[in-house]
Design a protein around this motif. Structure first.
Motif, mmCIF file in Angstrom:
data_model
loop_
_atom_site.group_PDB
_atom_site.id
_atom_site.type_symbol
_atom_site.label_atom_id
_atom_site.label_comp_id
_atom_site.label_asym_id
_atom_site.label_seq_id
_atom_site.Cartn_x
_atom_site.Cartn_y
_atom_site.Cartn_z
ATOM 1 N N UNK A 51 0.842 -1.190 0.000
ATOM 2 C CA UNK A 51 0.000 0.000 0.000
ATOM 3 C C UNK A 51 0.879 1.243 0.000
ATOM 4 N N UNK A 52 0.645 2.104 -0.987
ATOM 5 C CA UNK A 52 1.409 3.340 -1.113
ATOM 6 C C UNK A 52 0.605 4.487 -0.515
ATOM 7 N N UNK A 53 1.189 5.172 0.458
ATOM 8 C CA UNK A 53 0.549 6.338 1.065
ATOM 9 C C UNK A 53 1.459 7.539 0.849
ATOM 10 N N UNK A 54 1.071 8.407 -0.075
ATOM 11 C CA UNK A 54 1.894 9.574 -0.409
ATOM 12 C C UNK A 54 1.324 10.861 0.158
ATOM 13 N N UNK A 55 0.189 10.774 0.838
ATOM 14 C CA UNK A 55 -0.454 11.991 1.336
ATOM 15 C C UNK A 55 -1.266 11.671 2.586
ATOM 16 N N UNK A 56 -1.255 12.611 3.531
ATOM 17 C CA UNK A 56 -2.066 12.501 4.745
ATOM 18 C C UNK A 56 -2.591 13.890 5.098
ATOM 19 N N UNK A 57 -3.710 13.945 5.761
ATOM 20 C CA UNK A 57 -4.314 15.228 6.130
ATOM 21 C C UNK A 57 -4.921 15.130 7.518
ATOM 22 N N UNK A 58 -4.917 16.255 8.211
ATOM 23 C CA UNK A 58 -5.473 16.325 9.557
ATOM 24 C C UNK A 58 -6.797 17.087 9.516
ATOM 25 N N UNK A 59 -7.780 16.540 10.206
ATOM 26 C CA UNK A 59 -9.103 17.156 10.264
ATOM 27 C C UNK A 59 -9.528 17.299 11.720
ATOM 28 N N UNK A 60 -10.466 18.196 11.950
ATOM 29 C CA UNK A 60 -11.065 18.357 13.283
ATOM 30 C C UNK A 60 -12.567 18.245 13.121
ATOM 31 N N UNK A 61 -13.160 17.393 13.919
ATOM 32 C CA UNK A 61 -14.607 17.212 13.875
ATOM 33 C C UNK A 61 -15.241 17.730 15.164
ATOM 34 N N UNK A 62 -16.406 18.323 15.036
ATOM 35 C CA UNK A 62 -17.177 18.808 16.187
ATOM 36 C C UNK A 62 -18.579 18.216 16.070
ATOM 37 N N UNK A 63 -18.936 17.367 17.011
ATOM 38 C CA UNK A 63 -20.235 16.690 16.958
ATOM 39 C C UNK A 63 -20.928 16.807 18.308
#
Length: 202
Positions: A51-63
């Motif tokens: 599995x090739x992972x060339x990108x990652x991102x951080x998110x914030x959720x408010x529920x």
């Protein structure tokens, strides 16, 4: 006698020429391998990555979730950061997904679709706010609110991660990584080539 010597000399020279030509061909094959050999080696290296992972991102959720029981109400809000990785299953990449155009020196690669992996929640940075202490004390409603918020958080992060803007960045990063994986070995072998990477279904 002179004619015989000359004939033997010509045969000898021809034999040496054949040997020299064969040696040059072998050296060229060794130090300048054909495109197919280089591409096949690069393909195998990518497949081994799984599995090739060339990108990652951080998110914030408010529920927020709320419950009403026994005439009382309770509510909890969860603020939770999460990391998403964008992966391509390179084990699905096959030889038929690659094609070489010798007229334009272009290698075309068709990748499997990008998949969203995660989310990986940063529980150490989680924040919670709530109300309804009476109902929480009398019942197990707090555990129910927590479970509901976690499920909502997961759905919300995946929804954010699937947004077109972030997916575009993930595709671009993956294209660059795969282009380098093929272009660098080709260049090292003395083969000038363009690498065109696309995704299946697009």
């Amino acid at each position: 006698m002179e004619a015989g010597r000359m004939k033997r000399l010509i045969v000898l020279l021809l034999g040496l020429a054949v040997i020299a030509g064969g040696s040059i061909w072998m050296l060229q094959r060794r130090f300048n391998p054909p495109v197919e050999t280089v591409v096949s080696s690069s393909l195998a290296a990518l497949q081994e990555q799984n599995r090739l992972s060339a990108f990652a991102a951080r998110f914030v959720t408010v529920v927020t979730s709320s419950k009403t029981q026994l005439g009382f109400s309770a509510e909890k809000t969860l603020i939770l950061p999460a990391m998403i990785r964008y992966e391509v299953d390179m084990a699905r990449l096959r030889q038929q997904d690659l094609s070489w155009d010798k007229d334009t020196n272009t290698l075309s690669v068709r990748l499997p679709p990008i998949q969203i992996a995660g989310p990986e929640f940063d529980l150490g940075q989680a924040r919670e706010y709530g109300s309804g202490a009476v109902l929480m004390a009398l019942t197990d409603v707090e555990a129910s609110l927590d479970a509901e918020n976690k499920a909502k958080a997961r759905e919300d992060v995946i929804r954010q991660a699937a947004g077109e803007a972030t997916m575009k960045l993930a595709r671009e990063a993956t294209v660059r990584a795969v282009q380098s994986s093929f272009a660098m070995p080709l260049a090292a072998a003395g083969i000038e080539a363009k690498v065109n990477v696309t995704f299946a279904g697009r």
